[in-house]
Design an enzyme around this catalytic site. Structure first.
Site, short mmCIF file in Angstrom:
data_model
loop_
_atom_site.label_atom_id
_atom_site.label_comp_id
_atom_site.label_asym_id
_atom_site.label_seq_id
_atom_site.Cartn_x
_atom_site.Cartn_y
_atom_site.Cartn_z
N HIS A 62 33.90 36.10 32.20
CA HIS A 62 33.51 37.49 32.47
C HIS A 62 34.71 38.27 33.02
CE1 HIS A 62 30.66 40.63 34.10
NE2 HIS A 62 31.71 40.82 34.89
N GLU A 63 35.36 37.69 34.02
CA GLU A 63 36.52 38.37 34.63
C GLU A 63 37.68 38.47 33.65
OE1 GLU A 63 36.28 40.01 37.26
OE2 GLU A 63 34.31 39.19 37.73
N HIS A 66 37.31 41.62 31.58
CA HIS A 66 37.87 42.81 32.23
C HIS A 66 39.40 42.79 32.14
CE1 HIS A 66 34.13 44.10 34.05
NE2 HIS A 66 33.97 42.98 34.72
ZN LIG Z 1 32.45 42.38 35.97
#
Ligand SMILES: [Zn+2]
Length: 398
Positions: A62-63, A66
């Site tokens: 998830h990170e 980004h």
């Molecule tokens: Zn996030």
């Protein structure tokens, strides 16, 4: 922050682990281990630990979503850290447009949703009686929860970043957008704290209530930080060099000999550290005390200051109307102790060091600093821990 452990590098981004993350690892292992007891204790606990590590992998991906979105916009990602409440990617600066900010914000939840669909598909394919199928199904749901939780519309959550991007797009004012998204985060933080206490009060789920309240407190604190940093960024853009400059320098005669200069000023411990030499009503340049030591003592009687000055066109300068953010960036980028401020006519208007900047900004924002603290900042030439203006200025002008 220094206590985080570096555990590796992904796509050139350093990966850190907060020691408190092991609390989550333990709780997750416990949670899944208990749920899988029907498989026998040894398999259940092993599967629990594997699930906890897969949760770790999910948050990491998830990170990474980004981070890679930010990097595709040419923005540096300093680190990814996994901690008590999940993960955080330290992205160095804001995207250039609301559309690009939206892309960075949504990339993480998109990865989580993508993992949910992918894992759900895998769970369907595997025979549904096997432990693996159940674990894959659980992991799919975890990723959906990660995505949905992060989309709650308040900073510091991704939903708050999305809200910020939208408000930025609508109003055209990035700072106002952050203030509103932070306000939303503050309200949600208070609501979560209240909900946590309510859960504790009305149910027997003490740990759950405490956890919700803790999440709310963490969110509230971070929303406050967003608000504060944005206020600082606005301030650094609005303030200009003339708001912080001091006249803590002396103008001396450029035609005097080095000997005369040394005799009158170098022995005086109360004298300022900065000298500008002038003659015939014109600034000839800055005198660097260290240069004096490079000249043979025997020449001190005959050579004048004029022969060793650094002309104003050759030293680092800013103008009176240069924004404070740019002044700070110039001090940091060129590692200068101070910078000279020139008037529109090209004369010396003043000098600025880090202490002068902290003093002016603090006054503007009603932050208290004692004279002793300002003096220490001036001597050490670094910003205080609670007011990292170098970092904030860098994120302001990009
Ligand atoms: Zn996030």
């Amino acid at each position: 922050m220094q206590t985080n452990w570096k555990i590796g590098t992904l796509f050139g981004i350093p990966l850190f682990l907060d020691p408190l993350w092991f609390v989550i690892l333990g709780l997750a292992t416990l949670n899944f281990g208990v749920a899988y007891q029907e498989w026998g204790s040894a398999i259940a606990w092993s599967a629990g630990l594997i699930m906890a590590l897969l949760l770790f992998g999910s948050v990491l991906l998830h990170e990474l979503g980004h981070s890679l979105a930010a990097r595709s916009q040419g923005i540096k990602v300093n680190s990814i850290t996994l901690f008590l409440f999940g993960g955080i990617a330290a992205i160095e600066e804001e995207s250039k447009t609301p559309g690009k900010a939206f892309q960075v914000a949504i990339a993480g939840p998109l990865v989580s949703v993508g993992l949910f669909f992918l894992l759900s598909l895998v769970a369907i394919v595997i025979p549904d009686t096997s432990p693996v199928s159940m674990m894959v199904g659980d992991l799919a749901r975890i990723n959906l929860v990660v995505a949905l939780f992060n989309l709650i519309p308040g900073l510091p959550l991704d939903g708050g970043q999305v809200l910020k991007a939208a408000l930025w797009k609508v109003t055209g004012d990035r700072f106002q957008a952050v203030h509103w998204a932070a306000k939303s985060g503050q309200i949600l933080g208070y609501a979560a704290i209240a909900l946590g206490f309510a859960v504790d009060f009305f149910t027997r789920e003490l740990a759950l209530g405490l956890w919700i309240a803790l999440l709310g407190w963490f969110g509230l604190r971070n929303a406050n930080t967003y608000d504060r940093v944005t206020t600082l960024q606005e301030t650094l853009l609005k303030m200009v060099a003339s708001d912080a400059l001091t006249r803590d320098y002396r103008v001396v005669d450029a035609d005097q000999t080095l000997r005369a200069f040394a005799d009158s000023y170098l022995l005086d411990s109360a004298a300022p550290q900065v000298y500008f030499a002038a003659s015939d009503g014109r600034y000839r340049g800055m005198v660097a005390i260290d240069d004096l030591r490079l000249v043979e003592r025997s020449e001190w009687e005959t050579r004048t200051l004029q022969s060793i000055v650094h002309p104003l066109t050759e030293i680092p300068t800013v103008t009176e109307s240069t924004s404070m953010a740019e002044v700070i960036n110039k001090l940091e980028n060129e590692q200068l102790p101070r910078i000279t401020v020139l008037s529109p006519a090209g004369a010396v208007a003043g000098v600025i060091d880090r202490g002068d900047i902290v003093s002016a900004v603090a006054q503007k924002l009603n932050i208290q600093f004692t004279d002793v603290e300002i003096k220490r900042i001036k001597e050490e030439g670094s910003y205080p821990p609670g007011l990292q203006l170098g970092v904030i200025a860098k994120s302001t002008v990009n």
